[in-house]
Write a protein that holds these residues in place. Structure first.
Motif, short mmCIF file in Angstrom:
data_model
loop_
_atom_site.label_atom_id
_atom_site.label_comp_id
_atom_site.label_asym_id
_atom_site.label_seq_id
_atom_site.Cartn_x
_atom_site.Cartn_y
_atom_site.Cartn_z
N GLU A 1 0.83 -1.21 0.00
CA GLU A 1 0.00 0.00 0.00
C GLU A 1 0.86 1.26 0.00
O GLU A 1 0.53 2.25 -0.65
CB GLU A 1 -0.91 0.00 1.22
CG GLU A 1 -1.71 1.26 1.39
CD GLU A 1 -2.48 1.30 2.69
OE1 GLU A 1 -3.40 2.11 2.77
OE2 GLU A 1 -2.15 0.55 3.62
N THR B 1 -7.08 -1.43 -1.14
CA THR B 1 -6.10 -2.28 -0.48
C THR B 1 -6.81 -3.41 0.26
O THR B 1 -7.99 -3.34 0.53
CB THR B 1 -5.25 -1.49 0.53
OG1 THR B 1 -6.11 -0.93 1.51
CG2 THR B 1 -4.46 -0.40 -0.15
N SER C 1 -1.88 -3.94 -1.85
CA SER C 1 -2.75 -3.70 -2.99
C SER C 1 -3.62 -4.93 -3.22
O SER C 1 -3.21 -6.05 -2.97
CB SER C 1 -1.90 -3.42 -4.22
OG SER C 1 -1.11 -4.54 -4.52
#
Length: 105
Positions: free
Chosen positions: A16, A24, A35
């Motif tokens: 992230e 996320t 992610s």
């Protein structure tokens, strides 16, 4: 060619902290926000192409949840610590700068 600031490939799930994206999800192994579906195997810095195929296999196995398959060096994994170091890295602008950055013998 794709270059990385530390000279090594970046392999694994994109964290992230490397994104400007709201999408996320928690990593199953670590619980850290990552992610949702973005993975990376890049930055071979020109001479690292011989390892690209194995890194691709490793990422594919990571994506499928398999952690006992192809292993890559921990230094190549996409981590918060590595990203922080990359942000503060000073890249050489000339050959003289590069030579000055090499470790003394």
């Amino acid at each position: 060619m794709g270059y990385s600031s530390d000279g090594g490939p970046w392999v694994g799930r994109v964290l992230e902290t490397l994104l400007n994206d709201e999408r996320t999800a928690p990593d199953r192994a670590t619980g850290k926000a990552v992610s949702g579906g973005l993975w990376i195997s890049a930055g071979y810095t020109g001479h690292g192409m011989p390892v690209a195929a194995r890194c691709g296999v490793a990422v594919a196995q990571m994506m499928s949840g398999r952690h006992d398959g192809v292993q890559v060096p921990k230094q190549w994994m996409a981590t918060d610590g590595r990203a922080q170091a990359a942000r503060s890295a000073v890249l050489p602008r000339t050959l003289d700068d590069l030579i000055r950055q090499l470790p003394a013998e």
